[in-house]
Design a protein around this motif. Sequence first.
Motif, PDB file in Angstrom:
ATOM      1  N   TYR A  55      33.301  43.217  38.140  1.00 43.87           N
ATOM      2  CA  TYR A  55      33.816  41.912  37.232  1.00 43.87           C
ATOM      3  C   TYR A  55      34.350  42.812  36.184  1.00 43.87           C
ATOM      4  O   TYR A  55      34.651  42.115  35.029  1.00 43.87           O
ATOM      5  N   ARG A  56      35.041  43.785  36.393  1.00 45.31           N
ATOM      6  CA  ARG A  56      35.843  44.491  35.201  1.00 45.31           C
ATOM      7  C   ARG A  56      37.318  44.576  35.255  1.00 45.31           C
ATOM      8  O   ARG A  56      38.053  44.578  34.137  1.00 45.31           O
ATOM      9  N   TRP A  57      37.941  43.977  36.487  1.00 43.31           N
ATOM     10  CA  TRP A  57      39.178  44.043  36.698  1.00 43.31           C
ATOM     11  C   TRP A  57      39.410  42.541  37.414  1.00 43.31           C
ATOM     12  O   TRP A  57      38.578  42.059  38.056  1.00 43.31           O
ATOM     13  N   GLY A  58      40.618  42.105  37.282  1.00 43.99           N
ATOM     14  CA  GLY A  58      41.015  40.764  37.937  1.00 43.99           C
ATOM     15  C   GLY A  58      42.207  40.836  38.828  1.00 43.99           C
ATOM     16  O   GLY A  58      43.228  41.659  38.344  1.00 43.99           O
ATOM     17  N   LEU A  59      42.563  40.429  39.947  1.00 42.19           N
ATOM     18  CA  LEU A  59      43.675  40.358  40.715  1.00 42.19           C
ATOM     19  C   LEU A  59      44.709  39.399  40.398  1.00 42.19           C
ATOM     20  O   LEU A  59      44.456  38.150  40.095  1.00 42.19           O
ATOM     21  N   VAL A  60      45.825  39.839  40.249  1.00 41.49           N
ATOM     22  CA  VAL A  60      46.893  38.958  39.827  1.00 41.49           C
ATOM     23  C   VAL A  60      48.065  39.315  40.553  1.00 41.49           C
ATOM     24  O   VAL A  60      48.279  40.470  41.190  1.00 41.49           O
ATOM     25  N   ASN A  61      49.006  38.387  40.783  1.00 42.85           N
ATOM     26  CA  ASN A  61      50.380  38.813  41.382  1.00 42.85           C
ATOM     27  C   ASN A  61      51.335  39.474  40.444  1.00 42.85           C
ATOM     28  O   ASN A  61      51.391  38.874  39.536  1.00 42.85           O
ATOM     29  N   ALA A  62      52.114  40.491  41.131  1.00 50.76           N
ATOM     30  CA  ALA A  62      52.903  41.016  40.314  1.00 50.76           C
ATOM     31  C   ALA A  62      54.072  41.093  41.313  1.00 50.76           C
ATOM     32  O   ALA A  62      54.291  41.997  42.143  1.00 50.76           O
ATOM     33  N   GLY A  73      53.416  47.327  37.172  1.00 48.85           N
ATOM     34  CA  GLY A  73      53.753  46.242  36.353  1.00 48.85           C
ATOM     35  C   GLY A  73      53.061  46.116  34.850  1.00 48.85           C
ATOM     36  O   GLY A  73      52.235  46.813  34.902  1.00 48.85           O
ATOM     37  N   SER A  74      53.570  45.252  34.272  1.00 51.81           N
ATOM     38  CA  SER A  74      52.693  45.014  32.861  1.00 51.81           C
ATOM     39  C   SER A  74      53.040  43.401  32.436  1.00 51.81           C
ATOM     40  O   SER A  74      53.949  42.838  33.065  1.00 51.81           O
ATOM     41  N   PHE A  75      51.919  43.172  31.329  1.00 53.94           N
ATOM     42  CA  PHE A  75      52.110  41.925  30.634  1.00 53.94           C
ATOM     43  C   PHE A  75      52.522  42.127  29.223  1.00 53.94           C
ATOM     44  O   PHE A  75      51.865  43.144  28.609  1.00 53.94           O
ATOM     45  N   PRO A  76      53.371  41.471  28.650  1.00 57.97           N
ATOM     46  CA  PRO A  76      53.304  41.518  26.988  1.00 57.97           C
ATOM     47  C   PRO A  76      52.297  41.201  26.378  1.00 57.97           C
ATOM     48  O   PRO A  76      51.347  40.341  26.871  1.00 57.97           O
ATOM     49  N   PRO A  77      51.841  41.474  25.046  1.00 59.81           N
ATOM     50  CA  PRO A  77      50.638  41.260  24.324  1.00 59.81           C
ATOM     51  C   PRO A  77      50.615  39.751  23.904  1.00 59.81           C
ATOM     52  O   PRO A  77      49.433  39.556  23.753  1.00 59.81           O
ATOM     53  N   LEU A 102      49.971  45.194  28.574  1.00 55.64           N
ATOM     54  CA  LEU A 102      48.710  45.064  29.565  1.00 55.64           C
ATOM     55  C   LEU A 102      49.237  45.706  30.901  1.00 55.64           C
ATOM     56  O   LEU A 102      49.984  44.985  31.394  1.00 55.64           O
ATOM     57  N   ASN A 103      48.672  46.722  31.317  1.00 54.89           N
ATOM     58  CA  ASN A 103      49.362  47.328  32.377  1.00 54.89           C
ATOM     59  C   ASN A 103      48.635  46.451  33.635  1.00 54.89           C
ATOM     60  O   ASN A 103      47.505  46.289  33.513  1.00 54.89           O
ATOM     61  N   ILE A 104      49.552  46.597  34.890  1.00 55.13           N
ATOM     62  CA  ILE A 104      48.898  46.084  36.208  1.00 55.13           C
ATOM     63  C   ILE A 104      48.943  47.260  37.032  1.00 55.13           C
ATOM     64  O   ILE A 104      49.979  47.817  37.070  1.00 55.13           O
ATOM     65  N   ARG A 105      47.753  47.540  37.516  1.00 48.76           N
ATOM     66  CA  ARG A 105      47.576  48.616  38.176  1.00 48.76           C
ATOM     67  C   ARG A 105      47.591  48.219  39.872  1.00 48.76           C
ATOM     68  O   ARG A 105      46.952  47.229  40.086  1.00 48.76           O
ATOM     69  N   ALA A 106      47.725  49.256  40.591  1.00 47.23           N
ATOM     70  CA  ALA A 106      47.844  48.892  42.086  1.00 47.23           C
ATOM     71  C   ALA A 106      46.234  48.860  42.530  1.00 47.23           C
ATOM     72  O   ALA A 106      45.953  48.213  43.628  1.00 47.23           O
ATOM     73  N   GLU A 107      45.204  49.594  42.122  1.00 44.48           N
ATOM     74  CA  GLU A 107      43.916  49.240  42.522  1.00 44.48           C
ATOM     75  C   GLU A 107      43.002  49.121  40.981  1.00 44.48           C
ATOM     76  O   GLU A 107      43.623  49.443  39.994  1.00 44.48           O
ATOM     77  N   PRO A 108      41.830  48.602  41.272  1.00 52.29           N
ATOM     78  CA  PRO A 108      41.098  48.150  40.146  1.00 52.29           C
ATOM     79  C   PRO A 108      40.479  49.591  39.341  1.00 52.29           C
ATOM     80  O   PRO A 108      39.267  49.810  39.353  1.00 52.29           O
ATOM     81  N   SER A 109      41.359  50.379  38.764  1.00 49.67           N
ATOM     82  CA  SER A 109      40.988  51.678  38.437  1.00 49.67           C
ATOM     83  C   SER A 109      42.017  51.975  37.131  1.00 49.67           C
ATOM     84  O   SER A 109      43.167  51.885  37.435  1.00 49.67           O
ATOM     85  N   ALA A 110      41.553  52.401  36.102  1.00 50.53           N
ATOM     86  CA  ALA A 110      42.482  52.931  34.883  1.00 50.53           C
ATOM     87  C   ALA A 110      43.123  54.303  35.501  1.00 50.53           C
ATOM     88  O   ALA A 110      44.099  54.480  34.858  1.00 50.53           O
TER      89      ALA A 110
END
Length: 216
Positions: A69-76, A51-55, A37-45
């Motif tokens: 409400y389509r994206w969530g802000l996380v720390n990377a 960064g990324s999270f494992p499945p 699951l990719n972590i992106r710099a902005e809320p856009s594909a």
Amino acid sequence: MRLMMIMLLLLPGAVFATQDAWPALYDVVDVANDDVLNIRAEPSARSEIIGSFPPDRTGIEVLRPSDDYRWGLVNAGERTGWVSLTFLVAQPGQWYGAYPRISQCSGTEPFWSLTMDDPSKLGNLLGPGGEGTGVSLSDPSSPTITATITREAVAANRRDRYAFQAEGPETDMSVVFFLQSCNDGMSDREYGIMTDILLRRDGEFSHLSGCCSLSR
């Protein structure tokens, strides 16, 4: 419809229980075993991947959603990024008004950290028969001190303020949590919870302020 609205107003707990809490812990879902699951710099594909999270990743702290409400802000690492909420599911028991299961808090200048032994027990003392959990407070200049939570409370007129009192052989502390944006002043990371701690240690009284996280 009018009768239903009146009933909801008379039962505020039922209304709040339907509202999402932020920040909250989420688990990754519907991601293939050989994917991430990719972590992106902005809320856009189309935004940069940072960064990324494992499945099979669980316990991801989502600080807040995007406007749609389509994206969530996380720390990377030492910065923040956005993940698609399509591939995340909230862990149960998290709703606006529920006592937050805070895992740790920290502050700078002076540097200190407060760790909960068992975050799942936070809020247990609000009802009968509850059991408190232990807390540990450490900083580079003093030995680590331990205490046990003996009282908990939710603000009488707000659902974004929480507190507990902890007592130990060397100290007692009163801790208040605020559900609002916080920055540690040392990085670009964000936090969704602020705290103030009133501490008595060895006869000295002090006040600590910092940020808290639901995850370790």
